[in-house]
Design a protein around this motif. Structure first.
Motif, PDB file in Angstrom:
ATOM      1  N   ARG B  33       0.833  -1.212   0.000  1.00 55.05           N
ATOM      2  CA  ARG B  33       0.000   0.000   0.000  1.00 55.05           C
ATOM      3  C   ARG B  33       0.862   1.253   0.000  1.00 55.05           C
ATOM      4  O   ARG B  33       0.438   2.312  -0.456  1.00 55.05           O
ATOM      5  CB  ARG B  33      -0.927   0.014   1.227  1.00 55.05           C
ATOM      6  N   THR B  34       2.054   1.127   0.546  1.00 55.23           N
ATOM      7  CA  THR B  34       2.994   2.248   0.587  1.00 55.23           C
ATOM      8  C   THR B  34       3.322   2.719  -0.829  1.00 55.23           C
ATOM      9  O   THR B  34       3.459   1.893  -1.733  1.00 55.23           O
ATOM     10  CB  THR B  34       4.301   1.781   1.272  1.00 55.23           C
ATOM     11  N   VAL B  35       3.436   4.018  -1.015  1.00 54.67           N
ATOM     12  CA  VAL B  35       3.891   4.532  -2.314  1.00 54.67           C
ATOM     13  C   VAL B  35       5.362   4.945  -2.223  1.00 54.67           C
ATOM     14  O   VAL B  35       5.873   5.201  -1.142  1.00 54.67           O
ATOM     15  CB  VAL B  35       3.060   5.748  -2.814  1.00 54.67           C
ATOM     16  N   LEU B  36       6.013   4.988  -3.383  1.00 54.54           N
ATOM     17  CA  LEU B  36       7.383   5.499  -3.440  1.00 54.54           C
ATOM     18  C   LEU B  36       7.388   6.957  -2.977  1.00 54.54           C
ATOM     19  O   LEU B  36       6.361   7.626  -3.009  1.00 54.54           O
ATOM     20  CB  LEU B  36       7.923   5.407  -4.877  1.00 54.54           C
ATOM     21  N   PHE B  90      -2.026  -5.567   4.418  1.00 57.51           N
ATOM     22  CA  PHE B  90      -1.928  -4.154   4.787  1.00 57.51           C
ATOM     23  C   PHE B  90      -1.869  -4.028   6.312  1.00 57.51           C
ATOM     24  O   PHE B  90      -2.681  -4.609   7.026  1.00 57.51           O
ATOM     25  CB  PHE B  90      -3.154  -3.425   4.226  1.00 57.51           C
ATOM     26  N   ALA B  91      -0.881  -3.280   6.797  1.00 53.01           N
ATOM     27  CA  ALA B  91      -0.648  -3.162   8.242  1.00 53.01           C
ATOM     28  C   ALA B  91      -1.902  -2.712   9.003  1.00 53.01           C
ATOM     29  O   ALA B  91      -2.122  -3.119  10.138  1.00 53.01           O
ATOM     30  CB  ALA B  91       0.493  -2.182   8.494  1.00 53.01           C
ATOM     31  N   PHE B  92      -2.719  -1.856   8.352  1.00 54.70           N
ATOM     32  CA  PHE B  92      -3.874  -1.310   9.071  1.00 54.70           C
ATOM     33  C   PHE B  92      -5.188  -2.010   8.682  1.00 54.70           C
ATOM     34  O   PHE B  92      -6.276  -1.468   8.863  1.00 54.70           O
ATOM     35  CB  PHE B  92      -3.952   0.210   8.839  1.00 54.70           C
ATOM     36  N   ASP B  93      -5.067  -3.239   8.141  1.00 49.03           N
ATOM     37  CA  ASP B  93      -6.238  -4.044   7.786  1.00 49.03           C
ATOM     38  C   ASP B  93      -6.414  -5.100   8.873  1.00 49.03           C
ATOM     39  O   ASP B  93      -5.770  -6.142   8.863  1.00 49.03           O
ATOM     40  CB  ASP B  93      -6.010  -4.693   6.409  1.00 49.03           C
ATOM     41  N   LYS B  94      -7.316  -4.830   9.828  1.00 53.38           N
ATOM     42  CA  LYS B  94      -7.476  -5.728  10.979  1.00 53.38           C
ATOM     43  C   LYS B  94      -7.971  -7.099  10.553  1.00 53.38           C
ATOM     44  O   LYS B  94      -7.526  -8.124  11.055  1.00 53.38           O
ATOM     45  CB  LYS B  94      -8.406  -5.091  12.018  1.00 53.38           C
ATOM     46  N   LYS B  95      -8.892  -7.146   9.597  1.00 55.58           N
ATOM     47  CA  LYS B  95      -9.446  -8.424   9.141  1.00 55.58           C
ATOM     48  C   LYS B  95      -8.368  -9.270   8.446  1.00 55.58           C
ATOM     49  O   LYS B  95      -8.210 -10.454   8.742  1.00 55.58           O
ATOM     50  CB  LYS B  95     -10.626  -8.157   8.183  1.00 55.58           C
ATOM     51  N   GLY B  96      -7.638  -8.620   7.551  1.00 57.48           N
ATOM     52  CA  GLY B  96      -6.580  -9.320   6.811  1.00 57.48           C
ATOM     53  C   GLY B  96      -5.514  -9.883   7.735  1.00 57.48           C
ATOM     54  O   GLY B  96      -4.900 -10.908   7.442  1.00 57.48           O
ATOM     55  N   GLY B 158       1.191  11.286   4.421  1.00 57.51           N
ATOM     56  CA  GLY B 158       0.584  10.256   5.276  1.00 57.51           C
ATOM     57  C   GLY B 158      -0.171   9.188   4.502  1.00 57.51           C
ATOM     58  O   GLY B 158      -1.193   8.645   4.972  1.00 57.51           O
ATOM     59  N   HIS B 159       0.348   8.861   3.319  1.00 57.68           N
ATOM     60  CA  HIS B 159      -0.417   8.042   2.358  1.00 57.68           C
ATOM     61  C   HIS B 159      -1.176   6.841   2.955  1.00 57.68           C
ATOM     62  O   HIS B 159      -2.393   6.764   2.828  1.00 57.68           O
ATOM     63  CB  HIS B 159       0.494   7.575   1.229  1.00 57.68           C
ATOM     64  N   THR B 160      -0.469   5.882   3.565  1.00 56.17           N
ATOM     65  CA  THR B 160      -1.210   4.689   4.030  1.00 56.17           C
ATOM     66  C   THR B 160      -1.980   4.970   5.326  1.00 56.17           C
ATOM     67  O   THR B 160      -2.928   4.265   5.639  1.00 56.17           O
ATOM     68  CB  THR B 160      -0.310   3.438   4.232  1.00 56.17           C
ATOM     69  N   TRP B 161      -1.563   5.986   6.077  1.00 50.08           N
ATOM     70  CA  TRP B 161      -2.331   6.339   7.272  1.00 50.08           C
ATOM     71  C   TRP B 161      -3.732   6.831   6.856  1.00 50.08           C
ATOM     72  O   TRP B 161      -4.733   6.433   7.440  1.00 50.08           O
ATOM     73  CB  TRP B 161      -1.619   7.449   8.065  1.00 50.08           C
ATOM     74  N   VAL B 162      -3.739   7.692   5.849  1.00 44.84           N
ATOM     75  CA  VAL B 162      -5.012   8.235   5.354  1.00 44.84           C
ATOM     76  C   VAL B 162      -5.846   7.094   4.760  1.00 44.84           C
ATOM     77  O   VAL B 162      -7.027   6.930   5.074  1.00 44.84           O
ATOM     78  CB  VAL B 162      -4.754   9.341   4.299  1.00 44.84           C
ATOM     79  N   LEU B 163      -5.174   6.263   3.948  1.00 41.61           N
ATOM     80  CA  LEU B 163      -5.843   5.139   3.277  1.00 41.61           C
ATOM     81  C   LEU B 163      -6.491   4.197   4.281  1.00 41.61           C
ATOM     82  O   LEU B 163      -7.604   3.704   4.064  1.00 41.61           O
ATOM     83  CB  LEU B 163      -4.777   4.379   2.470  1.00 41.61           C
ATOM     84  N   ILE B 171      -0.790   3.367  15.035  1.00 41.40           N
ATOM     85  CA  ILE B 171       0.600   3.598  14.632  1.00 41.40           C
ATOM     86  C   ILE B 171       1.545   3.292  15.794  1.00 41.40           C
ATOM     87  O   ILE B 171       2.589   2.674  15.608  1.00 41.40           O
ATOM     88  CB  ILE B 171       0.781   5.037  14.108  1.00 41.40           C
ATOM     89  N   GLU B 172       1.154   3.689  16.988  1.00 40.02           N
ATOM     90  CA  GLU B 172       2.002   3.401  18.156  1.00 40.02           C
ATOM     91  C   GLU B 172       2.178   1.889  18.324  1.00 40.02           C
ATOM     92  O   GLU B 172       3.265   1.409  18.640  1.00 40.02           O
ATOM     93  CB  GLU B 172       1.389   4.005  19.422  1.00 40.02           C
ATOM     94  N   LYS B 173       1.105   1.148  18.062  1.00 44.52           N
ATOM     95  CA  LYS B 173       1.187  -0.312  18.177  1.00 44.52           C
ATOM     96  C   LYS B 173       2.123  -0.885  17.102  1.00 44.52           C
ATOM     97  O   LYS B 173       2.974  -1.727  17.372  1.00 44.52           O
ATOM     98  CB  LYS B 173      -0.225  -0.907  18.029  1.00 44.52           C
ATOM     99  N   ARG B 174       1.946  -0.365  15.899  1.00 46.27           N
ATOM    100  CA  ARG B 174       2.765  -0.812  14.763  1.00 46.27           C
ATOM    101  C   ARG B 174       4.248  -0.519  14.995  1.00 46.27           C
ATOM    102  O   ARG B 174       5.117  -1.291  14.613  1.00 46.27           O
ATOM    103  CB  ARG B 174       2.256  -0.081  13.512  1.00 46.27           C
ATOM    104  N   GLU B 175       4.532   0.597  15.616  1.00 45.08           N
ATOM    105  CA  GLU B 175       5.923   1.045  15.799  1.00 45.08           C
ATOM    106  C   GLU B 175       6.517   0.601  17.141  1.00 45.08           C
ATOM    107  O   GLU B 175       7.601   1.053  17.519  1.00 45.08           O
ATOM    108  CB  GLU B 175       6.012   2.576  15.664  1.00 45.08           C
TER     109      GLU B 175
END
Lengths: 205, 205
Positions: B33-36, B90-96, B158-163, B171-175
């Motif tokens: 999901r991240t962009v360059l 995707f990091a922020f996809d809870k179901k996935g 904030g591309h994937t955060w917004v997405l 984010i705190e959990k991810r980091e």
């Protein structure tokens, strides 16, 4: 957007490392002549560097020297960084290869000076060692760098061979590190050169 | 064209290594999901793996543990290989993320069985160690895997955060690995979380 949005850590060394990380994302836009195996598009330097790094984890048993795989893998991931500024030089472009050394040395000065001295010296050292091909680690990494594009060519109708009008001799010269240091793999390369000539992808002389 | 054109080396182990090398070229087509950083397109797994491998050569001084950089770099280049069959989650996809473990274990069976046993076991071991995050090498590599996409987000609005509609807590959990093992870098992350909230890229709760 981009690096102008960078939020400082208020730690000069850390800022340099983070900004350098952002800068080298440009490797994704340095296009090689080699195409991906599905032929969908040209491969970029980030992909190529990653690909040969994974290979370096796997092919050790065919190497006649004694490589430190952890070091060889590090060499693989940094060996093309200078191309961010110097561009990729096509293996079968004789003219482009004449001034490659000078262009890349200037690019290295520009690139590695962006890092804290220790990291800059270390990565530049890996790159110079790779290029000089005088240590086992560098010779092993160089073999990966020769086998991967050849494998791509064998599976994509000889793509860069056809593009560059490559002769048997051109390819033998390019693959010399494999002949010297991974002779068993070179036997496979010879079969592929014969096959490429048979298919009209490679000029016999 | 493609793997059907493969010319055998008449050496079963070497054929497996070469065919596996061709197979993992598919990493260039596993899109994240991240962009360059130039926002031109989505990043792929080969590029991401390469990027964090170079980072691992540079960021050691901010790590509170003791990492073997050569091993950590090897972990970085193989840590996402199973996504060739399991896809990127995707990091922020809870179901996935609920069935990620099962999907990836099945993918690992399919992938690593294509290698000679020694190489298959070795790379699978690196991947499992990375995922378990119980050794210093794995913790360090995991930090690289968390810092890189966050850096991209900070430079791409904030591309994937917004997405993903990410909250501060997500984010705190991810980091978290960075907070635990690279606290100085985490201070910089906290500044960026504040900045992301201020810019409307991150939900404050």
């Amino acid at each position: 957007m981009g690096i102008n949005d960078f939020v400082s850590s208020e730690d000069d060394r850390l800022d340099k490392l983070l900004k350098f990380t952002a800068e080298i994302d440009k490797m994704t836009g340095v296009l090689r002549r080699t195409v991906l195996i599905d032929k969908s598009r040209r491969e970029n330097d980030a992909e190529h560097s990653w690909h040969i790094a994974v290979m370096a984890i796997m092919f050790e048993e065919y190497f006649t020297g004694k490589a430190d795989i952890g070091r060889a893998v590090q060499m693989c991931v940094v060996h093309d960084l200078v191309e961010i500024y110097a561009g990729d030089t096509f293996a079968f472009d004789k003219k482009g290869n004449e001034d490659k050394e000078q262009r890349e040395a200037a690019a290295a000065d520009k690139l590695f000076s962006q890092l804290p001295k220790e990291q800059g010296d270390f990565i530049r050292g890996l790159w110079e060692e790779f290029d000089a091909m005088e240590t086992d680690d560098a010779r092993y990494a160089a073999c990966m760098d020769r086998i991967q594009p050849l494998l791509h060519n064998t599976l994509t109708d000889g793509h860069t061979w056809v593009l560059g009008g490559a002769t048997r001799e051109d390819i033998e010269k390019r693959e010399e590190p494999v002949r010297l240091y991974m002779p068993k793999v070179y036997e496979w390369i010879e079969r592929n050169i014969e096959n490429g000539i048979k298919n009209g992808w490679i000029s016999p002389s």
